[in-house]
Design a protein around this motif. Structure first.
Motif, short mmCIF file in Angstrom:
data_model
loop_
_atom_site.label_atom_id
_atom_site.label_comp_id
_atom_site.label_asym_id
_atom_site.label_seq_id
_atom_site.Cartn_x
_atom_site.Cartn_y
_atom_site.Cartn_z
N GLN A 152 17.60 -4.81 0.27
CA GLN A 152 16.36 -4.06 0.10
C GLN A 152 15.53 -4.06 1.38
O GLN A 152 14.68 -3.20 1.57
N PHE A 153 15.79 -5.02 2.26
CA PHE A 153 15.06 -5.12 3.52
C PHE A 153 15.81 -4.49 4.68
O PHE A 153 15.39 -4.61 5.83
N VAL A 320 2.52 -2.56 -0.61
CA VAL A 320 2.38 -1.14 -0.30
C VAL A 320 1.14 -0.89 0.56
O VAL A 320 0.22 -1.70 0.60
N THR A 321 1.14 0.25 1.22
CA THR A 321 0.03 0.64 2.10
C THR A 321 -1.27 0.70 1.29
O THR A 321 -1.32 1.26 0.20
N PHE A 334 3.39 7.34 -1.74
CA PHE A 334 3.92 6.16 -1.07
C PHE A 334 5.42 6.09 -1.28
O PHE A 334 5.91 6.26 -2.40
N ASP A 335 6.13 5.83 -0.18
CA ASP A 335 7.57 5.63 -0.23
C ASP A 335 7.92 4.65 0.87
O ASP A 335 7.56 4.85 2.04
N PHE A 336 8.62 3.55 0.51
CA PHE A 336 9.00 2.57 1.52
C PHE A 336 9.77 3.22 2.66
O PHE A 336 9.65 2.83 3.82
N ALA A 337 10.58 4.24 2.33
CA ALA A 337 11.47 4.83 3.32
C ALA A 337 10.73 5.63 4.39
O ALA A 337 11.28 5.88 5.47
N THR A 338 9.49 6.03 4.13
CA THR A 338 8.78 6.89 5.08
C THR A 338 7.70 6.15 5.86
O THR A 338 6.97 6.78 6.64
N THR A 399 11.54 -0.42 13.35
CA THR A 399 10.97 0.89 13.05
C THR A 399 9.98 0.86 11.89
O THR A 399 9.04 1.64 11.83
N ASP A 400 10.18 -0.05 10.94
CA ASP A 400 9.30 -0.17 9.78
C ASP A 400 8.15 -1.12 10.14
O ASP A 400 8.40 -2.26 10.56
N PRO A 401 6.90 -0.69 9.99
CA PRO A 401 5.78 -1.60 10.32
C PRO A 401 5.68 -2.80 9.39
O PRO A 401 4.94 -3.74 9.67
N GLY A 402 6.43 -2.79 8.27
CA GLY A 402 6.38 -3.91 7.35
C GLY A 402 5.14 -3.89 6.48
O GLY A 402 4.38 -2.92 6.45
#
Length: 529
Positions: A152-153, A320-321, A334-338, A399-402
């Motif tokens: 998932q990470f 989440v953001t 919201f989407d983790f992928a974006t 690439t993912d800000p986490g």
């Protein structure tokens, strides 16, 4: 006659509760070492009582190496020394209860820490290997993972050990997945539930609740596989039925973290002999769009009606953001992928929408979860790359800000060091320079602040009762709903100002009305007929 009614309302508190999520590490630092702790939470209980919440949900406070913010648990019965002691947790539970606030703890059943005694024994070749998913590798010399499952990470969901075997981890390598087909795993978790119920907790939040059971063949996953090899397996329901029997012994309740797109499959977890509630992620991820929000609300209530479960509304959490930031962007869903660095954000717009969304969600039937700092209108913080700790960032290749941006320590006192979070050491995550502007003490003195809005909304929320909702006629882009008590909520997401429906009293607005007494764009109002 009234006494049983009060007793029943007390017993069913969870059906209409406002629950406040505490991410302990970032809530309040009692000893000044830069890390939030239970002493800090205890010192802020009066603040939480004044906010008016019914319960606190604590993210894991257990002994942990903190490779994933405490969701890598080394001992479910011990409090991590960074947070305090078990005795202090018991005091916190009791002191909160004296203020009318219940406690919900977080149980992580899918995996443990690689420092858990079971896994350390498994690595040493002991019989504890059966408690996890160890497999030989594929390829000529076993050099390839047993299957192609992804974490998932990010990256593979398998790590090879020194003796050549591979173990499964759907999250970080430091979080080996448990084998829920083994009776010892089931027994241990039932014992852990009893342990915390006996210490006075009122409920349990179940982490990654749909991932526990795996297809014993561990087959490769192809898109559209039915059933999925590790998501939403039918065998899971037997686990939660056994858990429900434990909870019923103590009058405890469950809230599940269940990410599922299928509403009917989602509702199965909430049948009367399984979990009590589950987070409403379709509502959380929904863009700021009137038609889509109404559809999500209708779909939620329709799916839950057959099983008699209440809806659970949530706008953001520790994964989440933050709402203010999300609603200030071109893509308000919201989407983790974006998730990406440098996404343009209009915080004034996002704040206006977040205030309206707070009134909308608090007017809906069911329970509401408020993430710490949401009541302060905190935005997502930009964390310098070298300070990011979330494994999602590292495993994405940077690439993912986490998720650290929504986990920054709270600002309590505008003029104090570290905005009053703790006075001796710099917080474990850096606070933005403008954090004092959001401080709780400053907002408490401002009747127009986000904090003042939340306090008043939670105080007035009982006027909406716990009955169903009825949609009222409204222009496109406007959501207008009525509850059986005569309370109304109107949220205007359209560009033009909206007339308020006929009413006897204006209770609360998320922002000022215009000069003609109409509701401006991105503003919500509560009324009584």
């Amino acid at each position: 006659m009234g006494q049983p009614d009060r007793a029943r309302r007390d017993q069913d508190w969870w059906r209409t509760a406002v629950v406040y999520q505490v991410y302990v590490r970032s809530f309040a630092d009692g000893d000044g070492d830069g890390t939030g702790d239970l002493a800090g939470v205890r010192s802020r209980l009066p603040y939480l009582a004044e906010l008016g919440v019914d319960a606190l949900w604590f993210t894991p406070w257990y002994l942990s190496p903190m490779k994933d913010g405490g969701y890598d648990v080394a001992d479910y019965r011990a409090v991590d020394p960074a947070f305090g002691t078990l005795a202090e947790a018991e005091k916190l539970i009791a002191e909160a209860r004296e203020l009318g606030i219940r406690t919900i703890v977080d149980i992580v059943p899918n995996h443990v820490s690689d420092q858990h005694p079971w896994f350390r024994a498994a690595l040493a070749g002991g019989p504890e290997r059966e408690l996890f998913h160890f497999r030989p590798g594929r390829g000529r010399d076993g050099e390839l993972p047993p299957n192609g499952w992804r974490s998932q990470f990010g990256g593979p969901a398998w790590t090879r050990t020194a003796d050549g075997a591979w173990y499964l981890h759907l999250f970080a390598p430091e979080q080996p997945d448990l084998n829920w087909a083994h009776p010892a795993v089931r027994q241990e978790h039932e014992d852990v539930l009893r342990f915390w119920f006996e210490r006075g907790v009122a409920g349990v939040r179940v982490d990654s609740a749909a991932l526990l059971v795996k297809d014993p063949r561990l087959p490769d996953f192809t898109e559209g596989s039915d059933p999925h090899p590790y998501v939403d397996r039918d065998e899971l329901h037997d686990v939660y039925r056994s858990w429900r029997r434990v909870a019923d012994e103590y009058g405890g309740v469950f809230v599940g973290e269940v990410w599922l797109p299928d509403a009917e499959r989602f509702a199965r977890y909430l049948r009367p002999d399984e979990l009590h509630t589950a987070f409403n992620f379709p509502f959380l991820t929904c863009p700021w769009d009137a038609g889509r929000l109404r559809a999500r609300i209708d779909d939620t209530l329709a799916a839950l009606a057959p099983v008699g479960a209440p809806a659970t509304w949530v706008l953001c959490n520790h994964d989440v953001t933050r709402t203010v930031t999300r609603y200030g962007r071109a893509d308000t869903g919201f989407d983790f992928a974006t998730k990406a660095f440098g996404t343009p954000t209009d915080l004034a717009l996002g704040t206006r929408r977040a205030r309206a969304a707070a009134l909308l969600s608090l007017a809906l039937p069911g329970s509401v979860y408020v993430y710490q700092g949401e009541e302060l209108g905190l935005p997502e913080a930009d964390i310098p790359r070298e300070r990011i700790q979330d494994p999602m960032h590292a495993r994405s290749g940077g690439t993912d800000p986490g998720r650290d941006g929504c986990r920054v320590p709270l600002p309590w006192t505008a003029d104090a060091p570290w905005a009053g979070f703790g006075s001796r050491e710099e917080p474990w995550l850096p606070q933005p320079a403008d954090w004092p502007a959001y401080a709780a003490d400053r907002q408490a003195r401002d009747p127009g602040s986000v904090l003042s809005l939340y306090r008043e909304a939670i105080r007035l929320r009982p006027l909406f009762g716990d009955g169903p909702l009825t949609w009222l006629p409204a222009p496109d882009g406007v959501l207008a709903l009525a509850r059986p008590t005569g309370a109304l909520c109107v949220a205007n997401l359209a560009a033009a100002p909206a007339d308020l429906p006929e009413h006897s009293r204006l209770l609360l607005t998320s922002g000022p009305l215009d000069d003609a007494g109409r509701l401006p764009q991105d503003t919500a109002a509560w009324l009584l007929t």
